[in-house]
Design a protein around this motif. Structure first.
Motif, PDB file in Angstrom:
ATOM      1  N   LEU A   1       0.975  -1.420  -0.098  1.00 13.25           N
ATOM      2  CA  LEU A   1       0.011  -0.107  -0.062  1.00 13.25           C
ATOM      3  C   LEU A   1       0.903   1.309   0.028  1.00 13.25           C
ATOM      4  CD1 LEU A   1      -2.921  -0.966   2.280  1.00 13.25           C
ATOM      5  CD2 LEU A   1      -2.782  -1.024  -0.183  1.00 13.25           C
ATOM      6  N   THR A   2       2.132   1.161   0.319  1.00 15.01           N
ATOM      7  CA  THR A   2       3.145   2.367   0.154  1.00 15.01           C
ATOM      8  C   THR A   2       3.953   2.543  -1.266  1.00 15.01           C
ATOM      9  OG1 THR A   2       4.704   1.260   1.321  1.00 15.01           O
ATOM     10  CG2 THR A   2       3.121   2.701   2.733  1.00 15.01           C
TER      11      THR A   2
ATOM     12  N   PRO B   1       3.959   2.260  -5.495  1.00 15.13           N
ATOM     13  CA  PRO B   1       3.262   3.057  -6.455  1.00 15.13           C
ATOM     14  C   PRO B   1       2.310   2.081  -7.368  1.00 15.13           C
ATOM     15  CG  PRO B   1       5.378   3.003  -7.232  1.00 15.13           C
ATOM     16  CD  PRO B   1       5.655   2.363  -5.822  1.00 15.13           C
TER      17      PRO B   1
ATOM     18  N   ARG C   1      -6.656   1.243   4.655  1.00 11.87           N
ATOM     19  CA  ARG C   1      -6.163   2.660   4.709  1.00 11.87           C
ATOM     20  C   ARG C   1      -6.853   3.612   5.720  1.00 11.87           C
ATOM     21  NH1 ARG C   1      -2.323   3.423   0.914  1.00 11.87           N
ATOM     22  NH2 ARG C   1      -2.606   2.800  -1.426  1.00 11.87           N
TER      23      ARG C   1
ATOM     24  N   ARG D   1       3.409   6.480   8.776  1.00 12.48           N
ATOM     25  CA  ARG D   1       2.199   5.818   7.995  1.00 12.48           C
ATOM     26  C   ARG D   1       1.731   7.055   6.914  1.00 12.48           C
ATOM     27  NH1 ARG D   1      -0.654   1.171  11.375  1.00 12.48           N
ATOM     28  NH2 ARG D   1       0.742  -0.355  10.876  1.00 12.48           N
TER      29      ARG D   1
ATOM     30  N   THR E   1       4.163   8.050   4.459  1.00 16.00           N
ATOM     31  CA  THR E   1       4.449   7.071   3.266  1.00 16.00           C
ATOM     32  C   THR E   1       3.278   6.860   2.345  1.00 16.00           C
ATOM     33  OG1 THR E   1       4.034   5.390   4.830  1.00 16.00           O
ATOM     34  CG2 THR E   1       6.194   5.915   4.435  1.00 16.00           C
ATOM     35  N   GLY E   2       2.161   7.659   2.825  1.00 17.69           N
ATOM     36  CA  GLY E   2       0.816   7.197   2.044  1.00 17.69           C
ATOM     37  C   GLY E   2       0.024   5.902   2.247  1.00 17.69           C
ATOM     38  N   PHE E   3       0.415   5.390   3.613  1.00 20.03           N
ATOM     39  CA  PHE E   3      -0.136   4.166   3.818  1.00 20.03           C
ATOM     40  C   PHE E   3      -1.595   4.491   4.332  1.00 20.03           C
ATOM     41  CE2 PHE E   3      -1.042   0.683   7.029  1.00 20.03           C
ATOM     42  CZ  PHE E   3      -1.320  -0.408   6.451  1.00 20.03           C
ATOM     43  N   ILE E   4      -1.783   5.672   5.270  1.00 22.59           N
ATOM     44  CA  ILE E   4      -3.198   5.884   5.678  1.00 22.59           C
ATOM     45  C   ILE E   4      -3.468   7.197   5.456  1.00 22.59           C
ATOM     46  CG2 ILE E   4      -3.432   4.275   7.509  1.00 22.59           C
ATOM     47  CD1 ILE E   4      -2.501   6.116   9.401  1.00 22.59           C
ATOM     48  N   PRO E   5      -4.489   7.877   5.033  1.00 24.92           N
ATOM     49  CA  PRO E   5      -4.508   9.362   4.856  1.00 24.92           C
ATOM     50  C   PRO E   5      -4.810  10.147   5.935  1.00 24.92           C
ATOM     51  CG  PRO E   5      -6.699   7.978   4.382  1.00 24.92           C
ATOM     52  CD  PRO E   5      -5.692   7.135   4.820  1.00 24.92           C
TER      53      PRO E   5
ATOM     54  N   LEU F   1       1.029   8.183  -6.803  1.00 25.32           N
ATOM     55  CA  LEU F   1       1.800   6.996  -7.211  1.00 25.32           C
ATOM     56  C   LEU F   1       3.174   7.780  -7.528  1.00 25.32           C
ATOM     57  CD1 LEU F   1      -0.252   5.381 -10.129  1.00 25.32           C
ATOM     58  CD2 LEU F   1      -0.192   4.883  -7.581  1.00 25.32           C
TER      59      LEU F   1
ATOM     60  N   ARG G   1       4.739   8.294  -3.889  1.00 25.91           N
ATOM     61  CA  ARG G   1       5.083   6.824  -3.192  1.00 25.91           C
ATOM     62  C   ARG G   1       6.215   6.228  -3.937  1.00 25.91           C
ATOM     63  NH1 ARG G   1      -0.272   3.628  -3.680  1.00 25.91           N
ATOM     64  NH2 ARG G   1      -1.566   5.375  -3.378  1.00 25.91           N
ATOM     65  N   ARG G   2       6.384   6.559  -5.124  1.00 23.13           N
ATOM     66  CA  ARG G   2       7.682   5.919  -5.887  1.00 23.13           C
ATOM     67  C   ARG G   2       8.804   6.755  -5.513  1.00 23.13           C
ATOM     68  NH1 ARG G   2       5.886   7.156 -11.391  1.00 23.13           N
ATOM     69  NH2 ARG G   2       4.373   5.361 -11.111  1.00 23.13           N
TER      70      ARG G   2
ATOM     71  N   TYR H   1      10.429   2.769   2.658  1.00 20.45           N
ATOM     72  CA  TYR H   1       9.675   2.689   3.795  1.00 20.45           C
ATOM     73  C   TYR H   1      10.008   1.378   4.583  1.00 20.45           C
ATOM     74  CZ  TYR H   1       5.749   2.606   7.191  1.00 20.45           C
ATOM     75  OH  TYR H   1       4.918   2.452   8.651  1.00 20.45           O
TER      76      TYR H   1
ATOM     77  N   PRO I   1       8.781  -0.390   7.857  1.00 20.99           N
ATOM     78  CA  PRO I   1       7.779  -0.291   8.967  1.00 20.99           C
ATOM     79  C   PRO I   1       8.351  -0.855  10.123  1.00 20.99           C
ATOM     80  CG  PRO I   1       6.803  -1.083   6.857  1.00 20.99           C
ATOM     81  CD  PRO I   1       8.290  -1.282   6.742  1.00 20.99           C
TER      82      PRO I   1
ATOM     83  N   LYS J   1       8.291  -0.975  -7.343  1.00 25.49           N
ATOM     84  CA  LYS J   1       8.523   0.584  -7.231  1.00 25.49           C
ATOM     85  C   LYS J   1       8.907   0.866  -8.682  1.00 25.49           C
ATOM     86  CE  LYS J   1       8.601   0.065  -2.663  1.00 25.49           C
ATOM     87  NZ  LYS J   1       7.735   0.666  -1.655  1.00 25.49           N
TER      88      LYS J   1
ATOM     89  N   GLN K   1      14.781  -3.638   1.308  1.00 30.29           N
ATOM     90  CA  GLN K   1      13.647  -3.295   0.355  1.00 30.29           C
ATOM     91  C   GLN K   1      13.327  -1.834   0.196  1.00 30.29           C
ATOM     92  OE1 GLN K   1      10.355  -2.389   1.114  1.00 30.29           O
ATOM     93  NE2 GLN K   1      10.939  -2.172   3.286  1.00 30.29           N
TER      94      GLN K   1
END
Lengths: 265, 267
Positions: free
Chosen positions: A105-106, A108, A263, B61, B64-68, B86, B89-90, B94, B96, B118, B161
């Motif tokens: 989910l992170t 692209p 999310r 989080r 990194t765009g995992f949660i808004p 996108l 996130r590219r 991250y 975690p 990625k 990663q």
């Protein structure tokens, strides 16, 4: 697009190194072989008995498609109903346990790419199972003369059924992180879908649900059993193909919504 | 909060890789993060501190765009996380809290898979994977199955990663947890290397940790969060000039005391 193939490829290679895939394939092959053999032996016994008693009418009517393949496909359907949840249970649940949901989910990629990649992996595996069933029906062609297109139609029915089950299983896997719960949830959903036509019939017979009421119509529409039986009899109807496409799409939309909801938690 | 945002914007408007603006996250009545704003510039290594449950992981989080977030916005490498997710996130690597791993995959095939996710171009994939393996000290275990590796190696796989696609921004949630002292110093060295200006420019790193010595060893700047709000945003040199020890500052912040030194938030 390339994300979809990457995700599907990884999922399949993981499936094939896991014991789940081999247990499922072995169980399916064993069950298919057992029921196939039982069907062929009972057909043989029936023919022998009819010949000894000179039942010419019966001998003219009896054929491999009705006597062996029909029941065989019917049993394979039930076997798939129990085995498909086993291969789909890990699709999304395992990502949550591995912590890789956060990676996905992170990254692209879109949720649809993820859902379709996962679905395709499950669908390819289900196709492998149907291929095993096709192998047994192929044996029949070596020793007898079943109708080719009728057999293909039945196998296609089995394939479409298994693909719609993969979509249901994917959804079940997306709502929990526990694979056992995903398995049983998928099984319950599939059993309900399976029983809908039966319930509609019973309700109609008992007078609780009018035979042509809306509820009965909806239940009959959602149930795959009549459609599958038609395909086993060799009738490929576009409405039935559309039904499978509809069921797959609906459960994939549910899956997408459910994955996305991670999310918002 | 808006005051803090404006002042930091004027500090580094051009080179900032992370721009967090008034980020809040609420779960019903519970506020996890409230109005967090800060910038991280190119090649900057920022230590993100706070007691457990202060909102570190939630903030990471969100970045990194995992949660808004419930409110606020953020830009990563110039891309808005919400209007061009996108691209943003590219630009992020991250790690975690618990390293994401597929136990049944080999180290190498896992990193190849991540580099595909990625969007690393095929031509650069092999080289990038080799480099990440080498940087994280994984070259000799690259064909082993991740699930059979020790906890320290899995942590390194998690780090690999995050860096394999050489993103301009790295978000590391407790990168040295579960490592032995030698591995810890190796990882710290690696993070320092990543931030050093090079072929890709220095990568910007934001890392959370409970080890204050770690912050002093590799970060130039420290952010302290307590009960969801940012209570300190200061250069370590500024703390040193005022004769403050990071440990004392942290303890006071954790007790909810407002901190009057360095560049205070909202000043």
């Amino acid at each position: 697009m390339r994300h979809i193939t990457s995700i599907a490829g990884r999922e399949l290679s993981s499936l094939f190194v896991s014991p789940v895939a081999y247990v499922t394939l072995t169980l399916f092959a064993l069950l298919a072989g057992f029921f196939f053999l039982a069907g062929v032996l009972s057909f043989d016994a029936q023919v022998a008995e009819a010949q000894s008693l000179q039942y010419t009418d019966y001998l003219e009517k009896i054929n491999l498609n009705d006597a062996v393949l029909g029941p065989f496909f019917g049993v394979m359907w039930i076997v798939l109903l129990f085995l498909i949840p086993g291969i789909t249970m890990g699709l999304f649940a395992s990502e949550k346990v591995n912590g890789t949901q956060e990676l996905l989910l992170t990254s692209p990629i879109t949720i649809w790419e993820l859902v379709l990649g996962k679905y395709i992996a499950g669908a390819v595996f289900a196709a492998c199972l149907v291929l095993v069933a096709a192998f047994f029906t192929g044996i029949l062609f070596l020793y007898g003369n079943p109708e080719f297109w009728r057999t293909i139609s039945g196998l296609l029915g089995l394939l479409l059924l298994s693909w719609s089950y993969v979509a249901v299983g994917a959804f079940a896997s997306s709502v929990t992180r526990n694979q056992l719960i995903a398995f049983f949830l998928a099984l319950v959903l599939l059993l309900i879908l399976w029983m809908l036509a039966v319930v509609a019939d019973l309700g109609a017979a008992g007078g609780t649900i009018g035979a042509d009421s809306n509820l009965s119509e909806v239940m009959r529409f959602l149930s795959a059993s009549d459609r599958f039986e038609k395909m086993v009899r060799g009738l490929v109807d576009t409405r039935d193909l559309a039904y499978f496409a509809f069921m797959i799409s609906v459960f994939l939309v549910f899956t997408k919504t459910s994955v996305e909801s991670a999310r918002w938690r | 909060m808006s005051d803090g945002a404006e002042s930091s914007e004027s500090v580094k408007a051009d080179s900032s890789r992370i721009e967090a603006r008034g980020i809040s996250k609420r779960y019903g009545d519970f506020t996890a993060v409230e109005g967090v704003s800060f910038d991280v510039g190119e090649g900057e290594v920022v230590g993100f501190l706070g007691p457990n449950g202060a909102g570190k992981t939630t903030t990471m989080r969100i970045l990194t765009g995992f949660i808004p977030p419930t409110e606020g916005s953020a830009q990563i490498a110039g891309y808005d996380l919400f209007s061009s997710p996108l691209e943003a996130r590219r630009s992020i690597g991250y790690l975690p809290e618990s390293p994401p791993i597929y136990p049944e995959m080999s180290v190498r095939s896992y990193l190849v898979y991540v580099s595909k996710l990625k969007d690393l171009p095929r031509a650069r994939r092999k080289e990038a994977v080799d480099k990440a393996l080498e940087r994280c000290g994984l070259t000799h275990v690259q064909s082993r199955v991740i699930g059979l590796l020790s906890k320290g190696y899995r942590q390194r796989v998690g780090l690999a990663q995050a860096i394999v696609h050489e993103p301009p921004v790295l978000v590391l949630d407790e990168p040295t947890v579960g490592l032995d002292p030698i591995q810890i110093s190796e990882i710290r060295q690696l993070i320092a290397d990543l931030a050093r200006p090079g072929e890709h420019g220095g990568q910007s790193v934001i890392l959370s940790t409970h080890i204050l010595a770690e912050v002093e060893a590799i970060c130039r700047r420290v952010l302290i969060i307590n009960e969801g709000t940012l209570v300190l945003d200061a250069q370590l040199t500024a703390l040193a000039q005022e004769g403050q020890r990071l440990e004392d500052v942290f303890t006071r912040a954790a007790q909810g005391e407002s901190i009057a030194l360095g560049r205070e938030v909202g000043k």
